[in-house]
Scaffold this motif. Structure first.
Motif, PDB file in Angstrom:
ATOM      1  N   THR A  85     -27.030  -3.712 -11.842  1.00  0.00           N
ATOM      2  CA  THR A  85     -25.887  -2.912 -12.088  1.00  0.00           C
ATOM      3  C   THR A  85     -25.582  -1.854 -11.530  1.00  0.00           C
ATOM      4  O   THR A  85     -24.408  -1.578 -11.099  1.00  0.00           O
ATOM      5  CB  THR A  85     -25.994  -2.827 -13.636  1.00  0.00           C
ATOM      6  N   ALA A  86     -26.515  -0.863 -11.559  1.00  0.00           N
ATOM      7  CA  ALA A  86     -26.279   0.450 -10.483  1.00  0.00           C
ATOM      8  C   ALA A  86     -25.530   0.104  -9.216  1.00  0.00           C
ATOM      9  O   ALA A  86     -24.798   0.808  -8.871  1.00  0.00           O
ATOM     10  CB  ALA A  86     -27.332   1.057 -10.648  1.00  0.00           C
ATOM     11  N   THR A  87     -26.461  -0.742  -8.648  1.00  0.00           N
ATOM     12  CA  THR A  87     -25.895  -1.261  -7.474  1.00  0.00           C
ATOM     13  C   THR A  87     -24.348  -1.669  -7.269  1.00  0.00           C
ATOM     14  O   THR A  87     -23.476  -1.356  -6.372  1.00  0.00           O
ATOM     15  CB  THR A  87     -26.864  -2.444  -6.561  1.00  0.00           C
ATOM     16  N   GLN A  88     -24.027  -2.521  -8.162  1.00  0.00           N
ATOM     17  CA  GLN A  88     -22.527  -3.024  -8.527  1.00  0.00           C
ATOM     18  C   GLN A  88     -21.946  -2.100  -8.715  1.00  0.00           C
ATOM     19  O   GLN A  88     -20.532  -1.855  -8.217  1.00  0.00           O
ATOM     20  CB  GLN A  88     -22.633  -4.112  -9.574  1.00  0.00           C
ATOM     21  N   VAL A  89     -22.144  -1.036  -9.554  1.00  0.00           N
ATOM     22  CA  VAL A  89     -21.171   0.160  -9.799  1.00  0.00           C
ATOM     23  C   VAL A  89     -20.969   0.868  -8.528  1.00  0.00           C
ATOM     24  O   VAL A  89     -19.818   1.379  -8.392  1.00  0.00           O
ATOM     25  CB  VAL A  89     -21.791   0.805 -10.869  1.00  0.00           C
ATOM     26  N   SER A  90     -21.898   1.007  -7.701  1.00  0.00           N
ATOM     27  CA  SER A  90     -21.918   1.893  -6.451  1.00  0.00           C
ATOM     28  C   SER A  90     -21.043   1.116  -5.777  1.00  0.00           C
ATOM     29  O   SER A  90     -20.166   1.657  -5.003  1.00  0.00           O
ATOM     30  CB  SER A  90     -23.255   2.014  -5.783  1.00  0.00           C
ATOM     31  N   GLU A  91     -21.054  -0.247  -5.436  1.00  0.00           N
ATOM     32  CA  GLU A  91     -20.008  -0.831  -4.716  1.00  0.00           C
ATOM     33  C   GLU A  91     -18.737  -0.765  -5.300  1.00  0.00           C
ATOM     34  O   GLU A  91     -17.883  -0.990  -4.469  1.00  0.00           O
ATOM     35  CB  GLU A  91     -20.680  -2.296  -4.502  1.00  0.00           C
ATOM     36  N   LYS A  92     -18.670  -0.813  -6.385  1.00  0.00           N
ATOM     37  CA  LYS A  92     -17.277  -0.892  -6.983  1.00  0.00           C
ATOM     38  C   LYS A  92     -16.712   0.638  -6.901  1.00  0.00           C
ATOM     39  O   LYS A  92     -15.396   0.809  -6.490  1.00  0.00           O
ATOM     40  CB  LYS A  92     -17.127  -1.044  -8.600  1.00  0.00           C
ATOM     41  N   ALA A  93     -17.358   1.561  -6.731  1.00  0.00           N
ATOM     42  CA  ALA A  93     -16.999   3.017  -6.478  1.00  0.00           C
ATOM     43  C   ALA A  93     -16.346   2.945  -5.133  1.00  0.00           C
ATOM     44  O   ALA A  93     -15.478   3.549  -4.837  1.00  0.00           O
ATOM     45  CB  ALA A  93     -17.823   3.874  -6.773  1.00  0.00           C
ATOM     46  N   ALA A  94     -17.440   2.387  -4.226  1.00  0.00           N
ATOM     47  CA  ALA A  94     -16.858   2.503  -2.949  1.00  0.00           C
ATOM     48  C   ALA A  94     -15.406   1.726  -2.690  1.00  0.00           C
ATOM     49  O   ALA A  94     -14.503   2.111  -1.890  1.00  0.00           O
ATOM     50  CB  ALA A  94     -18.003   1.751  -2.104  1.00  0.00           C
ATOM     51  N   SER A  95     -15.226   0.537  -3.135  1.00  0.00           N
ATOM     52  CA  SER A  95     -14.114  -0.403  -2.902  1.00  0.00           C
ATOM     53  C   SER A  95     -12.929   0.662  -3.653  1.00  0.00           C
ATOM     54  O   SER A  95     -12.049   0.487  -3.215  1.00  0.00           O
ATOM     55  CB  SER A  95     -14.334  -1.648  -3.576  1.00  0.00           C
ATOM     56  N   GLY A  96     -13.407   1.222  -4.627  1.00  0.00           N
ATOM     57  CA  GLY A  96     -12.145   2.012  -5.356  1.00  0.00           C
ATOM     58  C   GLY A  96     -11.849   3.129  -4.620  1.00  0.00           C
ATOM     59  O   GLY A  96     -10.736   3.523  -4.505  1.00  0.00           O
ATOM     60  N   ALA A  97     -12.720   3.786  -3.922  1.00  0.00           N
ATOM     61  CA  ALA A  97     -12.479   4.915  -2.874  1.00  0.00           C
ATOM     62  C   ALA A  97     -11.495   4.234  -1.848  1.00  0.00           C
ATOM     63  O   ALA A  97     -10.630   4.986  -1.475  1.00  0.00           O
ATOM     64  CB  ALA A  97     -13.638   5.446  -2.640  1.00  0.00           C
ATOM     65  N   LYS A  98     -11.918   3.049  -1.406  1.00  0.00           N
ATOM     66  CA  LYS A  98     -11.011   2.464  -0.320  1.00  0.00           C
ATOM     67  C   LYS A  98      -9.574   2.176  -0.932  1.00  0.00           C
ATOM     68  O   LYS A  98      -8.774   2.520  -0.203  1.00  0.00           O
ATOM     69  CB  LYS A  98     -11.698   1.179   0.299  1.00  0.00           C
ATOM     70  N   GLU A  99      -9.454   1.617  -2.155  1.00  0.00           N
ATOM     71  CA  GLU A  99      -8.226   1.416  -2.595  1.00  0.00           C
ATOM     72  C   GLU A  99      -7.319   2.681  -2.979  1.00  0.00           C
ATOM     73  O   GLU A  99      -6.301   2.878  -2.545  1.00  0.00           O
ATOM     74  CB  GLU A  99      -8.234   0.546  -3.920  1.00  0.00           C
ATOM     75  N   LEU A 100      -8.144   3.559  -3.399  1.00  0.00           N
ATOM     76  CA  LEU A 100      -7.530   5.209  -3.368  1.00  0.00           C
ATOM     77  C   LEU A 100      -6.910   5.814  -2.151  1.00  0.00           C
ATOM     78  O   LEU A 100      -5.905   6.167  -2.154  1.00  0.00           O
ATOM     79  CB  LEU A 100      -8.405   5.940  -4.288  1.00  0.00           C
ATOM     80  N   SER A 101      -7.748   5.333  -1.271  1.00  0.00           N
ATOM     81  CA  SER A 101      -7.448   6.019   0.374  1.00  0.00           C
ATOM     82  C   SER A 101      -6.141   5.196   0.685  1.00  0.00           C
ATOM     83  O   SER A 101      -4.976   5.695   1.243  1.00  0.00           O
ATOM     84  CB  SER A 101      -8.384   5.714   0.954  1.00  0.00           C
ATOM     85  N   ALA A 102      -6.086   3.785   0.626  1.00  0.00           N
ATOM     86  CA  ALA A 102      -4.814   3.177   0.856  1.00  0.00           C
ATOM     87  C   ALA A 102      -3.898   3.469  -0.054  1.00  0.00           C
ATOM     88  O   ALA A 102      -2.330   3.786   0.510  1.00  0.00           O
ATOM     89  CB  ALA A 102      -5.235   1.658   0.489  1.00  0.00           C
ATOM     90  N   ALA A 103      -3.671   3.640  -1.064  1.00  0.00           N
ATOM     91  CA  ALA A 103      -2.638   4.209  -1.964  1.00  0.00           C
ATOM     92  C   ALA A 103      -2.471   5.473  -1.589  1.00  0.00           C
ATOM     93  O   ALA A 103      -0.928   5.768  -1.497  1.00  0.00           O
ATOM     94  CB  ALA A 103      -3.245   4.166  -3.717  1.00  0.00           C
ATOM     95  N   TYR A 104      -3.143   6.482  -1.352  1.00  0.00           N
ATOM     96  CA  TYR A 104      -2.705   7.709  -0.919  1.00  0.00           C
ATOM     97  C   TYR A 104      -2.079   7.732   0.399  1.00  0.00           C
ATOM     98  O   TYR A 104      -0.999   8.460   0.499  1.00  0.00           O
ATOM     99  CB  TYR A 104      -4.042   8.748  -0.764  1.00  0.00           C
ATOM    100  N   THR A 105      -2.481   6.836   1.200  1.00  0.00           N
ATOM    101  CA  THR A 105      -1.690   6.745   2.602  1.00  0.00           C
ATOM    102  C   THR A 105      -0.419   6.199   2.407  1.00  0.00           C
ATOM    103  O   THR A 105       0.684   6.844   2.877  1.00  0.00           O
ATOM    104  CB  THR A 105      -2.513   5.866   3.521  1.00  0.00           C
ATOM    105  N   ARG A 106      -0.094   5.408   1.533  1.00  0.00           N
ATOM    106  CA  ARG A 106       1.167   4.340   1.252  1.00  0.00           C
ATOM    107  C   ARG A 106       2.085   5.466   0.558  1.00  0.00           C
ATOM    108  O   ARG A 106       3.084   5.772   0.788  1.00  0.00           O
ATOM    109  CB  ARG A 106       1.006   3.347   0.196  1.00  0.00           C
ATOM    110  N   PHE A 107       1.442   6.507  -0.276  1.00  0.00           N
ATOM    111  CA  PHE A 107       2.242   7.374  -1.074  1.00  0.00           C
ATOM    112  C   PHE A 107       2.679   8.650  -0.142  1.00  0.00           C
ATOM    113  O   PHE A 107       3.960   9.074  -0.108  1.00  0.00           O
ATOM    114  CB  PHE A 107       1.404   8.187  -2.273  1.00  0.00           C
ATOM    115  N   ALA A 108       1.783   9.041   0.904  1.00  0.00           N
ATOM    116  CA  ALA A 108       2.257  10.012   1.843  1.00  0.00           C
ATOM    117  C   ALA A 108       3.265   9.578   2.642  1.00  0.00           C
ATOM    118  O   ALA A 108       3.967  10.179   3.038  1.00  0.00           O
ATOM    119  CB  ALA A 108       0.787  10.410   2.412  1.00  0.00           C
ATOM    120  N   GLU A 109       3.184   8.279   3.088  1.00  0.00           N
ATOM    121  CA  GLU A 109       4.067   7.451   4.250  1.00  0.00           C
ATOM    122  C   GLU A 109       5.506   7.609   3.372  1.00  0.00           C
ATOM    123  O   GLU A 109       6.471   7.897   4.211  1.00  0.00           O
ATOM    124  CB  GLU A 109       3.724   6.527   4.718  1.00  0.00           C
TER     125      GLU A 109
END
Length: 141
Positions: A85-109
């Motif tokens: 479960t901890a591994t899955q949470v870590s993976e979800k956090a990493a994927s959430g970080a990628k999604e947040l980065s993509a959203a930030y890039t779209r917002f900035a553009e």
């Protein structure tokens, strides 16, 4: 308008755009850094806790009669589930970080595009926002 006014206006616009762009880059870098530090800490901590829990279960199993083997096996299974479960949470956090980065890039553009297409409106909105913030955060005597 004469040519010097245009150059001054363009210089001010470029300076403002550069400042906003640099602020966005700095904010993005800080955000990525914080997410990466957190993600790096989650998995080693989960592994350390799982290892500690396994060692504790083994010590308890040595002291308890052999009928406790079933309990030790169940405890090991439970610890493994927690680690998974901890591994899955870590993976979800990493994927959430990628999604947040993509959203930030779209917002900035989209912000950059808006400023490029409507510079006067952008400046007026910035002035209004600054005025509003100064009223909200100003001292009230």
């Amino acid at each position: 308008m004469d040519n010097t006014t245009d150059k001054s206006s363009n210089s001010t616009s470029n300076s403002t755009r550069d400042s906003v762009t640099q602020f966005g880059r700095d904010t993005r870098a800080d955000l990525h850094s914080a997410i990466d530090r957190t993600a790096e800490k989650v998995q080693p901590t989960a592994d350390r806790l799982a290892s500690s829990a396994h060692a504790t279960v083994d010590k308890m199993a040595e002291k308890v009669p052999p009928t406790a083997d079933r309990l030790a096996g169940a405890a090991h299974t439970a610890v493994d589930r927690v680690a998974d479960t901890a591994t899955q949470v870590s993976e979800k956090a990493a994927s959430g970080a990628k999604e947040l980065s993509a959203a930030y890039t779209r917002f900035a553009e989209s912000g950059r595009n808006y400023v490029r297409t409507s510079p006067a409106t952008s400046v007026l909105l910035a002035v209004a926002a600054g005025y509003g913030l100064s009223k909200l955060l100003g001292s009230r005597k």
